[in-house]
Structure formats: C-alpha cells, structure tokens
Design a protein around this motif. Structure first.
Motif, mmCIF file in Angstrom:
data_model
loop_
_atom_site.group_PDB
_atom_site.id
_atom_site.type_symbol
_atom_site.label_atom_id
_atom_site.label_comp_id
_atom_site.label_asym_id
_atom_site.label_seq_id
_atom_site.Cartn_x
_atom_site.Cartn_y
_atom_site.Cartn_z
ATOM 1 N N THR A 174 48.810 2.037 17.454
ATOM 2 C CA THR A 174 49.104 1.021 16.257
ATOM 3 C C THR A 174 48.694 0.316 16.450
ATOM 4 O OG1 THR A 174 51.176 0.196 18.000
ATOM 5 C CG2 THR A 174 51.108 1.649 16.343
ATOM 6 N N ARG A 175 47.983 -1.175 15.666
ATOM 7 C CA ARG A 175 47.209 -2.383 16.017
ATOM 8 C C ARG A 175 48.593 -3.158 16.688
ATOM 9 N NH1 ARG A 175 42.976 -3.875 13.883
ATOM 10 N NH2 ARG A 175 42.204 -2.375 12.595
ATOM 11 N N GLY A 176 49.972 -2.807 16.850
ATOM 12 C CA GLY A 176 51.324 -3.804 17.171
ATOM 13 C C GLY A 176 52.374 -4.014 17.030
ATOM 14 N N ILE A 177 53.061 -4.595 17.412
ATOM 15 C CA ILE A 177 54.624 -3.838 17.706
ATOM 16 C C ILE A 177 55.084 -3.335 16.503
ATOM 17 C CG2 ILE A 177 55.580 -5.316 20.223
ATOM 18 C CD1 ILE A 177 57.136 -7.690 17.830
ATOM 19 N N GLU A 178 54.732 -4.948 15.119
ATOM 20 C CA GLU A 178 54.803 -4.261 14.066
ATOM 21 C C GLU A 178 54.614 -2.947 13.890
ATOM 22 O OE1 GLU A 178 53.264 -6.150 14.106
ATOM 23 O OE2 GLU A 178 53.761 -8.795 13.897
ATOM 24 N N GLY A 179 53.983 -2.503 14.041
ATOM 25 C CA GLY A 179 52.985 -0.936 13.704
ATOM 26 C C GLY A 179 53.898 -0.489 14.333
ATOM 27 N N THR A 180 54.205 -0.024 15.338
ATOM 28 C CA THR A 180 55.074 0.954 16.402
ATOM 29 C C THR A 180 56.362 1.089 16.017
ATOM 30 O OG1 THR A 180 54.083 0.287 18.306
ATOM 31 C CG2 THR A 180 56.120 1.275 18.672
ATOM 32 N N ILE B 198 57.040 -9.862 8.661
ATOM 33 C CA ILE B 198 57.865 -8.346 9.050
ATOM 34 C C ILE B 198 57.801 -7.586 7.636
ATOM 35 C CG2 ILE B 198 59.916 -7.695 9.335
ATOM 36 C CD1 ILE B 198 60.191 -9.912 11.582
ATOM 37 N N GLN B 199 58.052 -8.402 6.440
ATOM 38 C CA GLN B 199 58.132 -7.239 5.730
ATOM 39 C C GLN B 199 56.899 -6.524 4.974
ATOM 40 O OE1 GLN B 199 58.970 -10.660 5.439
ATOM 41 N NE2 GLN B 199 61.938 -9.736 5.399
ATOM 42 N N GLN B 200 55.360 -7.275 5.048
ATOM 43 C CA GLN B 200 54.669 -6.613 5.199
ATOM 44 C C GLN B 200 54.187 -5.339 6.113
ATOM 45 O OE1 GLN B 200 52.338 -10.403 4.961
ATOM 46 N NE2 GLN B 200 51.255 -10.029 3.421
ATOM 47 N N TRP B 201 55.003 -5.468 6.821
ATOM 48 C CA TRP B 201 54.405 -4.564 8.203
ATOM 49 C C TRP B 201 55.756 -3.540 8.319
ATOM 50 C CZ3 TRP B 201 50.576 -3.302 10.978
ATOM 51 C CH2 TRP B 201 49.488 -4.015 11.308
ATOM 52 N N GLN C 227 64.165 -5.812 18.027
ATOM 53 C CA GLN C 227 64.666 -6.445 16.619
ATOM 54 C C GLN C 227 64.007 -5.687 15.570
ATOM 55 O OE1 GLN C 227 63.876 -6.955 19.947
ATOM 56 N NE2 GLN C 227 64.262 -9.327 21.146
ATOM 57 N N LEU C 228 62.046 -5.924 15.546
ATOM 58 C CA LEU C 228 62.260 -5.375 14.157
ATOM 59 C C LEU C 228 63.167 -3.951 13.919
ATOM 60 C CD1 LEU C 228 58.235 -5.905 14.406
ATOM 61 C CD2 LEU C 228 59.540 -7.120 13.292
ATOM 62 N N LEU C 229 63.772 -3.238 14.338
ATOM 63 C CA LEU C 229 64.139 -1.984 14.053
ATOM 64 C C LEU C 229 65.568 -2.071 13.513
ATOM 65 C CD1 LEU C 229 63.310 0.081 16.588
ATOM 66 C CD2 LEU C 229 62.246 0.195 14.118
ATOM 67 N N ARG C 230 66.256 -3.021 14.328
ATOM 68 C CA ARG C 230 67.369 -3.459 13.180
ATOM 69 C C ARG C 230 67.229 -4.060 12.108
ATOM 70 N NH1 ARG C 230 67.665 -4.777 18.871
ATOM 71 N NH2 ARG C 230 69.407 -3.578 20.591
ATOM 72 N N ASP D 107 57.563 0.405 12.711
ATOM 73 C CA ASP D 107 56.916 1.149 10.507
ATOM 74 C C ASP D 107 57.131 2.206 11.640
ATOM 75 O OD1 ASP D 107 57.042 1.130 8.770
ATOM 76 O OD2 ASP D 107 55.077 0.779 8.144
ATOM 77 N N LEU D 108 56.242 3.235 13.443
ATOM 78 C CA LEU D 108 55.878 4.342 13.349
ATOM 79 C C LEU D 108 57.438 5.167 13.389
ATOM 80 C CD1 LEU D 108 53.477 5.813 15.336
ATOM 81 C CD2 LEU D 108 55.626 6.258 16.363
ATOM 82 N N LEU D 109 58.034 3.867 14.161
ATOM 83 C CA LEU D 109 59.433 4.447 14.955
ATOM 84 C C LEU D 109 60.596 5.103 13.630
ATOM 85 C CD1 LEU D 109 60.143 2.461 18.247
ATOM 86 C CD2 LEU D 109 59.227 5.408 17.846
#
Length: 241
Positions: A139-145, A5-8, A44-47, A147-149
């Motif tokens: 985006t390639r996946g949820i991590e990219g999405t 997650i930290q890399q993304w 969850q990634l946004l939080r 990051d975009l948001l």
C-alpha cells in the motif's frame, strides 16, 4: 495535494439516505489492534470508517481481522531493516504459528523499493510467499492500509472460516525450542512494565534466556514497544537471573 480520508476510504462515506456507510458491512467489521499500533494512524481511520476497533496487546502481528486473520504491517523503512537483520522471518514464523491465516502488508511509496538490490528483494519476497506461505500486499500509506483492512474485514463477513484465532496453537507441540520461548516469556512477564504482549515479542525475537542475556541493550531496545528504559530493565532482570 494529498487526498482526503473520503477519497481514500470510499466505503466510509455516508449513504445519501443516511442509512450508514456504503457497502453495508462496515459497522460489522471487527478489527483488534495491537496497542503499539495506535500511533500509526491506521486505527483512527478504521474507526472513522465505522469499523469496530478494539485495542489490546496482540501476541503476534499488528491487526487481527474478523477474529481469524493476523496482519503484520511494515512501513517501508522497517521492512528494509527487518530484511537486513533477519527479524522479518522470525516474526513470520510466530505469525504462522498463531493464526490460521496471515498477511504481510508493506506500506510505503513504491519508489522507495528502487533502493533495494532487485535480486535480494525478489528473493526475500519469494521466501515470504513460497517458504512461509504468507501473501504480501503493498500500500502507498496508512489510508491504503486502512482501506485494505476494511476490505479484508468485509470478506471475512461474507465467507467466515471455521477456525478462529488461537495463540495456544503455538503450544500444542512443545518442541525444545518452543518450550524455551514459553519459559522466556513467563520470565519476562515478571519484569515490571513488561506485560504479556511485550514478553511474547521479546521471546519471539530472542528465543532463549541465554540469547537474551548475550544481547546488548540496543538490541533489546529495537524490539517494537520496548525502548531504552525498558531494555535496561529487561537486561538487568535477566542478568541478575
């Protein structure tokens, strides 16, 4: 090997002085998430990144960023299916009527789209960009999405717009078609287990009570968040009406 997650999400990393996420804006980024999107993993990634995330049924789109930009997220498979059955364009019409700014995010490996017949994909993307005037980002996946948001939220903070999200904009000019959708929404809100958010989705998908009555249970169940049990309930209610 998958990325962490930290890399993304590089802006989610704490600063060395312990003063919070790098970038300075993260804790002020506000994102409202449609309740059905919680299972995607993006909220969850946004939080984790420190954004302020609130989950509720949205009348249109999947994410409302900064109170004014609606984002429709499509996984690659759903994007393909929505192109084939025309659902994408109905969703975009409602998206455009519901907020001053909107964005389509298509999520998935670019290799997936090699399965498309290129002219058809190109034609669809041109229609989205030119006819609907909705930008499309991949985006390639949820991590990219996620990051975009976050980037979109930081942009909203730097340059706030004069307009805010207003679902009532869609009702300012009540054409016969739109009036039929509003009437259908009100009818569906009376069905047990169908709240305002699902009622809006069904109304946007089918448009009129007659069209919904002609639809089969499987057609109704394909609407996101409905499923077979609620589809049976909806069909029984409208057939009885």
């Amino acid at each position: 090997m998958g990325r962490s997650i930290q890399q993304w999400l590089p802006f989610a990393l704490p600063r060395e002085d312990g003063a919070g996420p790098r970038g300075g804006f993260q804790g002020d980024v506000e994102v409202e998430v449609d309740a059905a999107e919680e299972v995607s993993g993006v909220p969850q990634l946004l939080r984790i990144a420190g954004a302020r995330v609130r989950s509720r049924p949205l009348p249109a789109g999947d994410y409302l960023v900064g109170g004014r930009i609606l984002v429709e997220r499509k996984a690659a498979g759903d994007f393909a299916g929505s192109l084939c059955d025309g659902r994408l364009f109905r969703q975009l019409r409602y998206l455009k009527r519901s907020a001053p700014s909107s964005l389509l995010v298509v999520e998935g490996c670019p290799a997936y789209f090699e399965r498309f017949w290129p002219p058809r994909l190109r034609s669809a993307l041109l229609c989205v960009a030119v006819d609907f005037r909705v930008p499309t980002l991949f985006t390639r996946g949820i991590e990219g999405t996620a990051d975009l948001l976050l980037s979109l939220g930081r942009r909203c903070l730097r340059s706030p717009g004069p307009e805010s999200f207003a679902p009532s904009r869609a009702r300012r000019v009540l054409t016969p078609r739109l009036r039929a959708q509003v009437d259908l929404q009100r009818t569906l809100e009376a069905v047990p287990g169908i709240g305002p958010g699902l009622a809006l989705r069904l109304a946007a998908e089918f448009g009129t009570l007659d069209a919904l009555r002609r639809a089969g249970t499987q057609d109704i169940a394909r609407v996101r968040g409905i499923g077979s049990e609620k589809a049976d309930r909806v069909r029984s209610a409208v057939q009885g009406g």
